[in-house]
Scaffold this motif. Structure first.
Motif, PDB file in Angstrom:
ATOM      1  N   VAL A 139       0.832  -1.197   0.000  1.00  0.00           N
ATOM      2  CA  VAL A 139       0.000   0.000   0.000  1.00  0.00           C
ATOM      3  C   VAL A 139       0.872   1.253   0.000  1.00  0.00           C
ATOM      4  O   VAL A 139       0.552   2.239  -0.674  1.00  0.00           O
ATOM      5  CB  VAL A 139      -0.968  -0.008   1.200  1.00  0.00           C
ATOM      6  N   ARG A 140       1.982   1.213   0.732  1.00  0.00           N
ATOM      7  CA  ARG A 140       2.915   2.350   0.663  1.00  0.00           C
ATOM      8  C   ARG A 140       3.363   2.579  -0.778  1.00  0.00           C
ATOM      9  O   ARG A 140       3.452   3.723  -1.241  1.00  0.00           O
ATOM     10  CB  ARG A 140       4.126   2.107   1.559  1.00  0.00           C
ATOM     11  N   GLY A 141       3.634   1.511  -1.501  1.00  0.00           N
ATOM     12  CA  GLY A 141       4.008   1.642  -2.905  1.00  0.00           C
ATOM     13  C   GLY A 141       2.916   2.289  -3.733  1.00  0.00           C
ATOM     14  O   GLY A 141       3.188   3.163  -4.569  1.00  0.00           O
ATOM     15  N   GLU A 142       1.663   1.892  -3.497  1.00  0.00           N
ATOM     16  CA  GLU A 142       0.545   2.493  -4.226  1.00  0.00           C
ATOM     17  C   GLU A 142       0.456   3.997  -3.940  1.00  0.00           C
ATOM     18  O   GLU A 142       0.148   4.787  -4.839  1.00  0.00           O
ATOM     19  CB  GLU A 142      -0.764   1.806  -3.823  1.00  0.00           C
ATOM     20  N   ILE A 143       0.699   4.360  -2.692  1.00  0.00           N
ATOM     21  CA  ILE A 143       0.651   5.776  -2.315  1.00  0.00           C
ATOM     22  C   ILE A 143       1.743   6.563  -3.043  1.00  0.00           C
ATOM     23  O   ILE A 143       1.524   7.688  -3.508  1.00  0.00           O
ATOM     24  CB  ILE A 143       0.808   5.922  -0.786  1.00  0.00           C
ATOM     25  N   LEU A 144       2.936   5.965  -3.157  1.00  0.00           N
ATOM     26  CA  LEU A 144       4.085   6.671  -3.727  1.00  0.00           C
ATOM     27  C   LEU A 144       4.076   6.729  -5.253  1.00  0.00           C
ATOM     28  O   LEU A 144       4.710   7.616  -5.837  1.00  0.00           O
ATOM     29  CB  LEU A 144       5.379   5.991  -3.265  1.00  0.00           C
ATOM     30  N   GLU A 145       3.389   5.799  -5.894  1.00  0.00           N
ATOM     31  CA  GLU A 145       3.482   5.675  -7.360  1.00  0.00           C
ATOM     32  C   GLU A 145       3.307   6.987  -8.120  1.00  0.00           C
ATOM     33  O   GLU A 145       4.106   7.303  -9.003  1.00  0.00           O
ATOM     34  CB  GLU A 145       2.477   4.639  -7.873  1.00  0.00           C
ATOM     35  N   PRO A 146       2.285   7.783  -7.828  1.00  0.00           N
ATOM     36  CA  PRO A 146       2.075   8.986  -8.661  1.00  0.00           C
ATOM     37  C   PRO A 146       3.187  10.021  -8.569  1.00  0.00           C
ATOM     38  O   PRO A 146       3.418  10.770  -9.520  1.00  0.00           O
ATOM     39  CB  PRO A 146       0.750   9.554  -8.116  1.00  0.00           C
ATOM     40  N   THR A 147       3.873  10.095  -7.431  1.00  0.00           N
ATOM     41  CA  THR A 147       4.862  11.157  -7.219  1.00  0.00           C
ATOM     42  C   THR A 147       6.290  10.658  -7.096  1.00  0.00           C
ATOM     43  O   THR A 147       7.236  11.427  -7.310  1.00  0.00           O
ATOM     44  CB  THR A 147       4.525  11.959  -5.949  1.00  0.00           C
ATOM     45  N   ASP A 148       6.472   9.388  -6.753  1.00  0.00           N
ATOM     46  CA  ASP A 148       7.802   8.852  -6.495  1.00  0.00           C
ATOM     47  C   ASP A 148       7.884   7.400  -6.970  1.00  0.00           C
ATOM     48  O   ASP A 148       7.894   6.468  -6.154  1.00  0.00           O
ATOM     49  CB  ASP A 148       8.122   8.954  -4.995  1.00  0.00           C
ATOM     50  N   PRO A 149       7.932   7.175  -8.294  1.00  0.00           N
ATOM     51  CA  PRO A 149       7.948   5.809  -8.815  1.00  0.00           C
ATOM     52  C   PRO A 149       9.103   4.969  -8.279  1.00  0.00           C
ATOM     53  O   PRO A 149       8.939   3.761  -8.038  1.00  0.00           O
ATOM     54  CB  PRO A 149       8.060   6.009 -10.334  1.00  0.00           C
ATOM     55  N   ARG A 150      10.259   5.591  -8.093  1.00  0.00           N
ATOM     56  CA  ARG A 150      11.401   4.833  -7.566  1.00  0.00           C
ATOM     57  C   ARG A 150      11.128   4.375  -6.133  1.00  0.00           C
ATOM     58  O   ARG A 150      11.411   3.228  -5.767  1.00  0.00           O
ATOM     59  CB  ARG A 150      12.662   5.688  -7.610  1.00  0.00           C
TER      60      ARG A 150
END
Length: 205
Positions: A139-150
């Motif tokens: 879920v943290r990855g889903e949160i970060l995807e739009p602004t921080d793909p890495r």
């Protein structure tokens, strides 16, 4: 079978437990939110099953967030339910918080979801309640995807590694699928597909 037995003997505690358990499986499998809601609404209709009501309310909120984004007041109420339940009984904090974080994210309250995931990961590592840690990282990855793909990729890779170590096959596969979607147009697409293949292998043995 457990639900049928609970109905037969008229045990409200066991009926609440059975329906919440079935709903939990559907939530974790990302099945229809309507199935989740139908199961836990039964629990909320049983006053004697009140020990299960906080979990049921959180799952109803999660399901409702898929019909329409919850407003701030509705999310505040879910947070209140979560805080009251975990203050009384800390066991299960990471699972309850995962439901709440997913409802927040689905309702586009990214800041609240992000803060909660950080809090839950810290709780998991401090207390040893780490069974849901791979799901929290995904879920943290889903949160970060739009602004921080890495950063999102790092979260998915950490979730894959942790789920692999814990032999949590379903969590590993979900994290690998999320990574594959993230990298679908990337030069690391082959690496992501390899993670998916490795995660699928135990299901086909």
């Amino acid at each position: 079978r457990a639900g049928e037995r609970a109905k037969k003997i008229g045990d409200p505690y066991m009926l609440g437990h059975a329906n919440c358990s079935f709903a939990r499986l559907r939530f974790l499998e990302r099945r229809s939110p309507h199935e989740v809601r139908d199961l836990v609404r039964v629990v909320l209709g049983i006053p004697e099953a009140e020990v299960w009501h906080p979990q049921a309310l959180l799952l109803v909120g999660y399901a409702d967030s898929h019909d329409h984004p919850l407003d701030g007041h509705a999310l505040d109420e879910l947070v209140r339910v979560f805080r009251a339940r975990t203050a009384e009984l800390p066991l299960g904090t990471t699972y309850m918080g995962l439901i709440l974080a997913c409802a927040c994210l689905q309702s586009r309250d990214v800041a609240r979801a992000s803060a909660l995931i950080g809090e839950l990961l810290a709780f998991a590592r401090a207390t040893g309640e780490r069974a849901f840690e791979p799901a929290l990282l995904r879920v943290r990855g889903e949160i970060l995807e739009p602004t921080d793909p890495r950063g999102a990729a790092d979260a998915y890779l950490e979730a894959i590694a942790l789920a692999t170590a814990k032999q949590s096959r379903a969590f590993r596969l979900r994290a690998a699928n999320s990574l594959a979607v993230l990298w679908r147009s990337d030069d690391r697409r082959g690496e992501a597909l390899a993670h998916v293949a490795d995660a699928l292998a135990p299901f086909t043995e």
